[in-house]
Every structure is written in structure tokens, then in C-alpha cells.
Design a protein around this motif. Structure first.
Motif, PDB file in Angstrom:
ATOM      1  N   THR A 272     -99.228-100.511  49.960  1.00 27.16           N
ATOM      2  CA  THR A 272    -100.364-100.115  50.781  1.00 27.16           C
ATOM      3  C   THR A 272     -99.865 -99.719  52.167  1.00 27.16           C
ATOM      4  O   THR A 272     -98.696 -99.872  52.497  1.00 27.16           O
ATOM      5  CB  THR A 272    -101.355-101.274  50.933  1.00 27.16           C
ATOM      6  N   ASP A 275     -98.355-102.671  53.775  1.00 31.11           N
ATOM      7  CA  ASP A 275     -97.004-102.964  53.291  1.00 31.11           C
ATOM      8  C   ASP A 275     -95.980-102.119  54.032  1.00 31.11           C
ATOM      9  O   ASP A 275     -94.913-102.593  54.413  1.00 31.11           O
ATOM     10  CB  ASP A 275     -96.898-102.679  51.784  1.00 31.11           C
ATOM     11  N   ASP A 278     -95.559-103.296  57.510  1.00 28.22           N
ATOM     12  CA  ASP A 278     -94.840-104.566  57.545  1.00 28.22           C
ATOM     13  C   ASP A 278     -93.335-104.397  57.392  1.00 28.22           C
ATOM     14  O   ASP A 278     -92.572-105.282  57.745  1.00 28.22           O
ATOM     15  CB  ASP A 278     -95.370-105.514  56.464  1.00 28.22           C
ATOM     16  N   ARG A 279     -92.911-103.260  56.845  1.00 27.89           N
ATOM     17  CA  ARG A 279     -91.463-103.051  56.748  1.00 27.89           C
ATOM     18  C   ARG A 279     -90.828-103.037  58.128  1.00 27.89           C
ATOM     19  O   ARG A 279     -89.651-103.347  58.273  1.00 27.89           O
ATOM     20  CB  ARG A 279     -91.175-101.737  56.019  1.00 27.89           C
ATOM     21  N   ALA A 282     -92.910-106.827  60.196  1.00 23.39           N
ATOM     22  CA  ALA A 282     -92.557-108.142  59.664  1.00 23.39           C
ATOM     23  C   ALA A 282     -91.060-108.215  59.369  1.00 23.39           C
ATOM     24  O   ALA A 282     -90.584-109.193  58.802  1.00 23.39           O
ATOM     25  CB  ALA A 282     -93.368-108.443  58.396  1.00 23.39           C
ATOM     26  N   ARG A 284     -87.157-108.860  59.927  1.00 24.43           N
ATOM     27  CA  ARG A 284     -86.665-110.001  60.687  1.00 24.43           C
ATOM     28  C   ARG A 284     -85.947-109.612  61.977  1.00 24.43           C
ATOM     29  O   ARG A 284     -85.769-110.445  62.850  1.00 24.43           O
ATOM     30  CB  ARG A 284     -85.816-110.926  59.832  1.00 24.43           C
ATOM     31  N   LEU A 382     -94.849-115.076  61.746  1.00 28.93           N
ATOM     32  CA  LEU A 382     -93.792-114.915  60.751  1.00 28.93           C
ATOM     33  C   LEU A 382     -92.451-114.612  61.410  1.00 28.93           C
ATOM     34  O   LEU A 382     -91.444-115.257  61.130  1.00 28.93           O
ATOM     35  CB  LEU A 382     -94.199-113.791  59.796  1.00 28.93           C
ATOM     36  N   ARG A 386     -88.589-118.531  62.678  1.00 31.54           N
ATOM     37  CA  ARG A 386     -87.231-119.070  62.567  1.00 31.54           C
ATOM     38  C   ARG A 386     -86.766-119.730  63.861  1.00 31.54           C
ATOM     39  O   ARG A 386     -86.099-120.749  63.849  1.00 31.54           O
ATOM     40  CB  ARG A 386     -86.271-117.959  62.180  1.00 31.54           C
ATOM     41  N   PHE A 490     -93.761-123.506  55.944  1.00 32.30           N
ATOM     42  CA  PHE A 490     -94.327-122.277  56.477  1.00 32.30           C
ATOM     43  C   PHE A 490     -94.876-121.434  55.339  1.00 32.30           C
ATOM     44  O   PHE A 490     -94.133-120.840  54.558  1.00 32.30           O
ATOM     45  CB  PHE A 490     -93.270-121.504  57.244  1.00 32.30           C
ATOM     46  N   VAL A 491     -96.185-121.418  55.211  1.00 26.50           N
ATOM     47  CA  VAL A 491     -96.855-120.553  54.245  1.00 26.50           C
ATOM     48  C   VAL A 491     -98.003-119.907  54.979  1.00 26.50           C
ATOM     49  O   VAL A 491     -98.804-120.586  55.600  1.00 26.50           O
ATOM     50  CB  VAL A 491     -97.449-121.346  53.061  1.00 26.50           C
ATOM     51  N   ILE A 492     -98.072-118.596  54.936  1.00 29.53           N
ATOM     52  CA  ILE A 492     -99.126-117.939  55.686  1.00 29.53           C
ATOM     53  C   ILE A 492     -99.560-116.702  54.914  1.00 29.53           C
ATOM     54  O   ILE A 492     -98.744-116.062  54.255  1.00 29.53           O
ATOM     55  CB  ILE A 492     -98.620-117.596  57.103  1.00 29.53           C
ATOM     56  N   GLU A 493    -100.849-116.433  54.963  1.00 27.25           N
ATOM     57  CA  GLU A 493    -101.315-115.216  54.326  1.00 27.25           C
ATOM     58  C   GLU A 493    -101.194-114.065  55.315  1.00 27.25           C
ATOM     59  O   GLU A 493    -101.443-114.229  56.505  1.00 27.25           O
ATOM     60  CB  GLU A 493    -102.785-115.365  53.900  1.00 27.25           C
ATOM     61  N   LEU A 494    -100.774-112.897  54.837  1.00 25.33           N
ATOM     62  CA  LEU A 494    -100.707-111.718  55.695  1.00 25.33           C
ATOM     63  C   LEU A 494    -101.889-110.820  55.353  1.00 25.33           C
ATOM     64  O   LEU A 494    -101.860-110.107  54.358  1.00 25.33           O
ATOM     65  CB  LEU A 494     -99.390-110.961  55.471  1.00 25.33           C
TER      66      LEU A 494
ATOM     67  N   GLN B  49     -90.543-108.251  50.514  1.00 32.72           N
ATOM     68  CA  GLN B  49     -89.482-108.251  51.525  1.00 32.72           C
ATOM     69  C   GLN B  49     -88.802-109.598  51.534  1.00 32.72           C
ATOM     70  O   GLN B  49     -89.379-110.590  51.101  1.00 32.72           O
ATOM     71  CB  GLN B  49     -90.078-108.043  52.927  1.00 32.72           C
ATOM     72  N   ILE B  57     -91.794-112.136  51.851  1.00 26.62           N
ATOM     73  CA  ILE B  57     -93.169-111.665  51.708  1.00 26.62           C
ATOM     74  C   ILE B  57     -93.411-111.366  50.232  1.00 26.62           C
ATOM     75  O   ILE B  57     -92.625-110.655  49.597  1.00 26.62           O
ATOM     76  CB  ILE B  57     -93.427-110.417  52.564  1.00 26.62           C
ATOM     77  N   ARG B  65    -101.142-110.897  50.058  1.00 23.30           N
ATOM     78  CA  ARG B  65     -99.777-110.921  50.583  1.00 23.30           C
ATOM     79  C   ARG B  65     -99.534-112.270  51.244  1.00 23.30           C
ATOM     80  O   ARG B  65    -100.298-112.680  52.110  1.00 23.30           O
ATOM     81  CB  ARG B  65     -99.569-109.823  51.628  1.00 23.30           C
ATOM     82  N   LEU B  66     -98.474-112.931  50.824  1.00 23.69           N
ATOM     83  CA  LEU B  66     -98.158-114.236  51.393  1.00 23.69           C
ATOM     84  C   LEU B  66     -96.756-114.205  51.976  1.00 23.69           C
ATOM     85  O   LEU B  66     -95.863-113.571  51.414  1.00 23.69           O
ATOM     86  CB  LEU B  66     -98.223-115.330  50.325  1.00 23.69           C
ATOM     87  N   ALA B  67     -96.575-114.876  53.120  1.00 23.91           N
ATOM     88  CA  ALA B  67     -95.239-115.042  53.673  1.00 23.91           C
ATOM     89  C   ALA B  67     -94.846-116.504  53.521  1.00 23.91           C
ATOM     90  O   ALA B  67     -95.635-117.391  53.840  1.00 23.91           O
ATOM     91  CB  ALA B  67     -95.221-114.633  55.141  1.00 23.91           C
ATOM     92  N   LEU B  68     -93.651-116.739  53.006  1.00 26.51           N
ATOM     93  CA  LEU B  68     -93.177-118.097  52.764  1.00 26.51           C
ATOM     94  C   LEU B  68     -91.861-118.318  53.490  1.00 26.51           C
ATOM     95  O   LEU B  68     -90.980-117.447  53.443  1.00 26.51           O
ATOM     96  CB  LEU B  68     -92.947-118.336  51.267  1.00 26.51           C
ATOM     97  N   GLY B  69     -91.744-119.471  54.130  1.00 25.92           N
ATOM     98  CA  GLY B  69     -90.477-119.827  54.764  1.00 25.92           C
ATOM     99  C   GLY B  69     -89.398-120.021  53.703  1.00 25.92           C
ATOM    100  O   GLY B  69     -89.696-120.341  52.552  1.00 25.92           O
ATOM    101  N   ILE B  72     -89.301-123.275  51.445  1.00 27.06           N
ATOM    102  CA  ILE B  72     -90.169-123.430  50.271  1.00 27.06           C
ATOM    103  C   ILE B  72     -89.687-122.557  49.127  1.00 27.06           C
ATOM    104  O   ILE B  72     -89.838-122.920  47.964  1.00 27.06           O
ATOM    105  CB  ILE B  72     -91.623-123.027  50.576  1.00 27.06           C
TER     106      ILE B  72
END
Lengths: 738, 84
Positions: A272, A275, A278-279, A282, A284, A382, A386, A490-494, B49, B57, B65-69, B72
Motif C-alpha cells: 500500500t 507500506d 514506511d520503507r 520506518a 532503521r 518504532l 532501540r 515492544f509490540v505496536i500497530e502501525l 521489513q 514490520i 501492520r504490526l511492528a515487533l521488537g 519478541i
């Protein structure tokens, strides 16, 4: 009153629908005893006023987060007349997971299928009638919250459901033979128990099988809870899986079937727009760069762009408002009396000193609302995660701390973007060590008095020390005080990116700013009066409200405190009373120092008598200038940013062609050189940096975390400031720097 | 079901690959939290990703869409699709 609540996943668009329904008729507070926001609004519907409660975003009705516990308990205890489940149409399966649990609770339910436009854009078609059938005939209304489409149909459904209070036929996912058998047994046990009659029996049975600790402990007699423990063991023995896994699995299998029959997708779901974005955002490395750039811009907004408006507000309060108040008091024969002193020096100066922060907060809240509503905030967390993990913190903790460099007050409020209450408290604790703009003038005066050209080193060193103390504090808090929480994964919805909705942004800014103003009118008003009283009451001889600071109760208190400060090298009452004044706000440190050290207050420009008309004209032209200067500051973000690069010196724009009024406080500077040794001056500045930033932050701490945390913060910063100042002074003496 | 030889932690899956969730090696709380977000047993996960080190991701259930450390992702055991 009829109560209807909105429930749904975070990012399902609940707030947009809430805002569309209630408009400005809403009130934001906290849930009792929680740091989670409670939003309530009013709506005229069917000839009566009904209350709309926006429940916190929840993925499930478990008790694993404050938000979910609040949602669950509200549904259990408040017994709302209808529950609108806001469901993201583009994310149907996961959103229905919560709906399935709401169905188990047997609440009168309406489904608001939100953002159907987004779904259609992605060629996702949802057969609403089919979905309604699967959900036992519930009303399923298509809405687009951001464009206020479908609201009439939603309101109509609300009227229908609340009038009839009909709960549709039960719809349950089949949870498999082993689990269903135990549910049946527990069901009987729960229904036979008069103490549990308020709980929906099947729902409670499932919750107990899922091992929801706090519910099990709450029901009494704990018969059912004990039976559930046995049941869980039997299920695990029989199937080799834990009950909670089986239950989640069965629910998703059921939903998979529903979605399979209800949703049709044209074409494969390629990457999408989000997405692709996010490249970079998001990523790093790139993501960190983008984040830092955005933070820099926000920092510029809170620190510089809002400054002209801040000066404008300050000018109004210090000028016309003060003059009008004095004139009014003169007119009623109170001119020159203690009443005038109370109103002008106490209330207007104290409350006004806090109200000047309104433009800062306003610009911060606009920035925060845009970041949050666009979906970017999750990416910020996100990419920073770190780094913050090393400090035992969450990625989102970075933002409040950065904002704190501008002003600690919005920094503390910015912790609201963190979900975990412990993270919020720790982050707020750290934020006050970020050296704010108001502390800078103090460093500058001391720097130029003692170190001349090298004063930049002092300023930089103090900023760095603040960060260092924050890092140590974070390690202390996360490793010692909140040891149990550090494991939070760390779990989060984007959520998909979207254009921020102006109404959502506007209401967010309005509700947060008005809360701050309300606070200034209550807590800070009271504190200002107390401090004025201390300054007005003479010790020994003297006249009430007519004593020099040194002879007041304030001065006397300073004399008592002063010896405590002598190990840090500044044990004179003058220094102590400057610090006491600095407790109100760091802005007043310089003015009170010049009062105390040079004997006389630096007189403001001679008062020219002005008419009401002139004052009003002055306010209007002042606003015009402030707007121009705001534009200038926005433009100047560019040169300021480029000037970070060493060797580059891009001139800044100067729209009004004014020179910086760099007033040299030479009288004060020479007085300071008499009173402090260079080493004591450094120690004093260390104390200024680290102790209680101002009354507004104390009030913010109380508002956000309660009196206990506020006191802990005050005590901790005082201890740290004292220790650091003593360490600097005594260490300096040992090294022969005295 | 693929045999044990195909199992691996999610952290080893490369971007672009699609795998199936087999097991979560964690406590009750972690399993429940992940399931609430859409990571239940048997779910199909596409890694969007996440190479070396940082968070991952994931795409699950179509458009979630979920981001995980990283931490985990070591605990989530997945099965690679069968290769012929």
C-alpha cells in the motif's frame, strides 16, 4: 440520562466519530485513579440529551492494559444503553475480534463500519447485510467519520437500540469441544451464584478460563475462580494447548469464516501507499533521520516560533491588565493598599506568569495532534525504540524529553502519548531535567559575569549535565523503582498514514489548552497567593505588604534555609531567596535577584498614563506584530537549521528591522561577582538546572499523576540538585578551583 | 503441518517471505497480547521489513501492520512454506 459509549480498536477512528457526534460539546478528564483520558460529550437525540462516552482504544477486553481494564469495567458496571463498536472496514478481521467479545458481554450493540472509503480505495468490498446476518442481526452502519458521512443513519440506529434496548440473538464462536464443555460447567456454577448475577455468564466463564487474574480475585465467593483453575488444567491435559490459546484460535477461525464470506477483494493486496512510505519513515537509519528532523522542527516551534505570541501575552498581562487592575482599585479607593499588592504582585504576576505559556502549549499541541492523527507517532516510537530501550524506556519517551528543552510543562503533558502509566511517570520525571528556555537567562547572566567569552562552555555543560542526570535517573527508576515493568515487549500497530483531520486536531488542541488554563485559574492562583503572603508578612517590625523582601517571612525563611546550602558554596540568604522565587518560575530568578542584590528593582520603563483606547490599540497592533514575528520565526527555522553545520553562518530574517535588545545587566553582574566565587556560581547554576523547574510543572505533575507523584518529584529534584551542587563545589575545592 | 525441521524463530525470516505462526515461547500474558493484536496460532505472516537488528514490520490478516521488537521475534516460532 441515556448513556451511549463508543468502543473500538486504537486507530479504528473512534475519536473522529466521537468528535463528529459531539462537536465542541465535550469534556476531557481522567478516569478516576488512572492516567488514561476520559472523553465525554453530549448529543441531542430523539428529543433528549444523551451522554456519549468515548472509551479508550482496546484490542480486547482483557485486563492487560489500563485502557482495556477501563473499557471492560465500564461496560460491566455502567451498563450503557447502547455500545457503538467502531470497526475499521479496511482491517475487518482483527477489529471484529473485539466485537466478538462485546457480543459475549451481551451489551446492546451497534456496528459503525468506519472508513469504508479507505477500504473501497483498496478494492475491499464489504457485504454489510451479510455481516449483519453473521452478527445476529445487529445494525451495521457504514460511516466515514472524517467526512461526517453516515452519521444520521448511525444516530437513527442509536435511537432504535436505546428505545428498544433489545439485545440481538446470541452469537458465539464455537470454542471447541474441550473448552465448550468446561464453559457449560462454569456457566451453571455462575448462574447458581447470586453474587455473580450481574455478570454475563458465558462471558465470565470464558474470562475465567482465559485466566484473567483480577476478575478471578474480584468475584466472591471465589468458587467459580477455583473451579476455573481446575478446568484450565483439564483443558491443557486433554488438548496439549492452554485454554487462552485455544480460545483466541477458535475466535479467529470463526472470524476468518465471517470475513471470507463478507469481504471481497479485487486484485491481490500489493504494498500500500503506507507500506511504501514506511520503507523510509520506518527504516532503521532513514527513519531516525526523519524523526530527528521532525523533532527539530517541533522544538523550533515550541521554543522560537511561539515566542512572539508569548511576548505579546506577557506584554498584555504586565502592561494593560496590570494597569487596568491598578486603576480599578484606585477608583474604589484601594490604590496603594495591600489589596493592590495582592492583586498586582500576587495574582496577576503569578497566574499571568503561567498563562504566558499558552502560546507554547498551543503550538506543541498542534504539532502533537498532527503527528498522532497522521499515524506517524507509531513510527516515531518504532525508530527510537532501540535507543530508549537501553534506558529501559519506550521509544515514544523521546518526544516529551525533547519538548522539555523548550518548556518542561508541555513536555510533561506530552507524556500522554505513552500508553504505559509507568513509562509516563518515568518520562515525566526525566523531562524536568531537560534545561528549559527559562533557565537559560540565568546561565547567561552568570556566564557573562564570571566567565566572559567562555560562558558558552558553562551553558553547554549545564545542558549536558541535565541529560546526564536524566539518564542516571532513568536507570535508577527502571532498574530499582519500576523493576517489574522493564520486560514490557515492544509490540505496536502501525496504522495506515492519513491526512490529519482538522476537527480532530482542533478539538485536541482546544481541550488540552483549556485544561491548562483552567489549571492556572485554580492551583496556580492558590500558590501565587501563598507566596505573596509570605513576601507580605513582616518579621519583627514593618508593615504588612510594605516590607523589603529581606524582612518578610519569605526572607526569614530564606535565612533558615541558607545554612543548608552553604556546603554548596552559596549559603547566603539572598541566594536562598532567589532559589525560593525560582520555585515559582525560573523567569523570575533574574528579576528577584536584581531586587535582592542591587537593592532596587530594575524599574520598568516609566509608566506613561494611557487611555483604555490606547491600550486596546496597543494590544491589537501588538498582535499584528506578533503574527509577523511568528512568520519570521517560521522562516528562520531554515537558517537556524543550516547553521548547525559548522562553518556555515546563514543570516536570519528580521522582518521588523529591530535589533536584539541585549540589555547588559552590569549592576547585577558586578553584585553577583561580589556575592559568589566562580566555583559557587557554577554550583548555583547546577542547582538552578536540577531543582523543581517551576510551579507550572509541579501543577502539571499533580494534574497528570496525582499529589503523591508531585511530591516525590519535588523531593527528588531538590535532593539531586543539592547533591550535585555540593559535589561540584566540594569537588572543585578539592581540586583547588575555589 | 510441516515437520519440525522447517520451524524457526520469526527473527530469521527475511523480508518478503510469508510464514505461518506455529508457537509462541512466552508466558500467558505475551501470548494473549499478541493474539489480541492478530498474531494467533496458524496465522499467515508476511515480513515487510526488518533485516538485522532492528524491529520487524509484519503484515497479518490482510491489512494489519504490526511492528515487533527483536526480543519478541525470537520467541515467535514460525514454519516456512513447504518447498518442493
Amino acid at each position: 440520562m441515556v448513556t451511549i459509549c463508543l468502543a473500538g480498536n486504537p486507530n479504528a477512528g473512534k475519536s473522529t466519530i466521537f468528535n463528529a457526534l459531539t462537536g465542541a460539546r465535550q469534556h476531557v478528564g481522567n478516569w478516576p485513579g488512572k492516567t488514561v483520558e476520559k472523553k465525554e460529550g453530549r448529543l441531542w437525540l430523539d428529543g433528549q440529551e444523551i451522554a456519549i462516552v468515548d472509551l479508550p482504544g482496546a484490542y480486547s477486553l482483557s485486563a492487560f492494559s489500563a485502557e482495556e481494564t477501563i473499557t471492560r469495567d465500564f461496560l460491566l458496571e455502567a451498563q450503557p444503553d447502547a455500545v457503538v463498536a467502531v470497526v475499521d472496514a479496511a482491517n475487518l478481521e482483527r477489529n471484529l475480534y473485539l466485537v466478538l467479545q462485546l457480543l459475549e458481554m451481551r451489551v446492546p450493540l451497534i456496528i459503525a463500519l468506519n472508513m469504508s472509503d479507505v477500504a473501497e480505495n483498496r478494492h475491499i468490498h464489504i457485504d454489510r447485510e451479510r455481516l449483519a446476518e453473521w452478527l445476529g442481526g445487529l445494525p451495521v452502519i457504514a460511516v466515514i467519520g472524517s467526512r461526517e458521512i453516515g452519521l444520521d443513519a448511525l444516530k437513527e440506529a442509536m435511537v432504535q437500540v436505546t428505545r428498544r434496548r433489545v439485545i440481538t440473538a446470541p452469537v458465539y464462536a464455537d470454542l471447541g469441544p474441550a473448552v465448550e464443555r468446561e464453559i457449560a460447567a462454569l456457566h451453571g456454577l455462575i448462574e447458581a451464584d447470586a453474587g455473580l448475577k450481574d455478570y454475563p455468564a458465558r462471558w465470565l466463564a470464558i474470562k475465567l478460563l482465559e485466566d484473567e487474574g483480577d476478575l478471578g480475585a474480584r468475584i466472591s465467593p471465589p468458587l467459580a475462580a477455583a473451579a476455573a483453575a481446575d478446568a484450565r488444567r483439564r483443558i491443557a491435559d486433554e488438548t496439549g494447548e492452554d485454554a487462552d490459546t485455544l480460545i483466541a484460535d477458535a475466535r479467529y477461525r470463526f472470524l476468518g469464516r465471517v470475513v471470507g464470506q463478507v469481504v471481497t477483494r479485487a486484485g491481490a493486496g500489493g504494498p500500500t501507499f503506507s507500506d511504501r512510505l514506511d520503507r523510509v519513515l520506518a527504516h532503521r537509519r532513514w527513519g531516525v533521520l526523519v524523526f530527528l528532523a521532525l523533532m527539530w522542527i517541533i522544538f523550533q516551534f515550541t521554543a522560537n516560533v511561539s515566542a512572539p505570541l508569548l511576548d505579546w501575552v506577557d506584554g498584555i498581562i504586565a502592561g494593560p491588565v496590570t494597569r487596568w487592575a491598578a486603576a480599578l482599585l484606585d477608583a474604589v479607593g484601594l490604590g496603594g493598599s495591600w489589596v493592590e499588592s495582592l492583586v498586582v504582585d500576587g495574582i496577576i504576576a503569578g497566574v499571568g506568569g503561567v498563562l504566558v505559556f499558552v502560546p507554547v502549549l498551543f503550538s506543541l499541541y498542534v504539532a502533537l495532534a498532527v503527528l498522532e492523527d497522521s499515524g506517524y507517532m507509531a513510527r516515531a516510537a518504532l525508530v527510537m525504540d532501540r535507543f530508549m530501550q537501553r534506558l529501559g524506556l519506550h521509544g515514544k519517551s523521546f518526544l516529551p524529553m525533547l519538548v522539555g528543552f523548550g518548556c518542561n510543562v508541555p513536555g510533561i503533558y506530552a507524556t500522554r502519548t505513552l500508553e504505559n502509566p509507568d513509562d509516563r511517570k518515568i518520562t515525566a520525571f526525566l523531562t524536568t531535567f531537560m534545561s528549559c528556555g527559562a533557565r537559560l537567562p540565568v546561565y547567561v547572566i552568570f556566564g557573562s559575569a564570571f566567565f566572559g567569552a567562555a560562558s558558552g562552555g558553562l551553558v553547554f555543560g549545564l545542558y549536558a549535565l541535565g541529560v546526564g542526570v536524566a539518564v542516571l535517573t532513568s536507570l535508577l527508576l527502571t532498574r530499582v523503582v519500576f523493576r517489574s515493568k522493564t520486560a514490557a515487549p515492544f509490540v505496536i500497530e502501525l496504522p495506515p498514514y492519513r491526512l490529519p483531520n482538522p476537527k480532530t486536531v482542533g478539538l485536541y488542541v482546544w481541550s488540552n489548552t483549556s485544561r491548562f488554563i483552567h489549571n492556572a485559574g485554580t492551583v496556580i492562583l492558590a500558590a501565587s497567593v501563598v507566596i505573596w503572603l509570605l513576601l507580605a508578612v513582616p518579621v519583627g517590625t514593618g508593615q504588612f505588604a510594605g516590607v523589603a523582601p529581606g524582612d518578610s517571612l519569605f526572607g526569614a525563611t530564606s535565612r533558615i534555609i541558607a545554612p543548608v546550602l552553604s556546603p554548596a558554596g552559596f549559603g547566603q540568604w539572598e541566594a536562598a531567596s532567589s532559589l525560593m522565587a525560582g520555585f515559582v518560575a525560573k523567569e523570575v530568578v533574574i528579576s528577584s535577584m536584581s531586587q535582592i542584590y542591587t537593592g532596587a528593582a530594575e524599574e520598568d520603563e516609566p509608566e506613561q498614563p494611557s487611555t483604555l483606547g490606547e491600550d486596546l490599540a496597543g494590544i491589537v497592533t501588538g498582535l499584528g506584530e506578533a503574527v509577523v514575528l511568528t512568520g519570521q520565526e517560521i522562516v528562520n527555522i531554515v537558517p537556524r537549521t543550516l547553521n548547525i553545520i559548522p562553518g556555515l553562518n546563514v543570516p536570519e530574517a528580521n522582518f521588523l528591522g529591530r535589533a536584539d535588545d541585549a540589555s547588559s545587566d552590569t549592576a547585577l553582574e558586578s553584585a553577583l561577582r561580589q556575592a559568589f566565587t566562580p566555583l559557587a556560581a557554577v554550583a548555583f547554576n547546577v542547582f538552578i538546572l536540577l531543582y523543581v523547574p517551576c510551579m507550572a510543572t509541579v501543577a502539571a505533575m499533580r494534574q497528570e499523576f496525582g499529589a503523591r507523584w508531585m511530591l516525590a518529584q519535588v523531593a527528588y529534584t531538590l535532593v539531586v540538585a543539592w547533591l550535585a551542587a555540593v559535589l561540584v563545589y566540594q569537588g572543585g575545592l578539592l581540586l583547588g578551583l575555589g | 503441518m510441516p515437520d519440525d525441521a522447517h520451524f524457526m524463530p520469526l527473527s530469521m525470516v527475511r523480508p518478503g517471505q510469508t510464514v505461518e505462526l506455529v508457537r509462541i515461547e512466552g508466558g500467558h500474558k505475551l501470548r494473549k497480547r499478541l493474539a489480541d493484536l492478530g498474531l494467533n496460532l496458524g496465522v499467515s505472516i508476511r515480513v515487510m521489513q526488518g533485516d538485522s537488528g532492528g524491529p520487524m514490520i509484519l503484515a497479518v490478516k490482510g491489512d494489519t501492520r504490526l511492528a515487533l521488537g527483536r526480543g519478541i521475534t525470537h520467541k515467535i516460532i514460525v514454519a516456512a512454506p513447504q518447498q518442493k
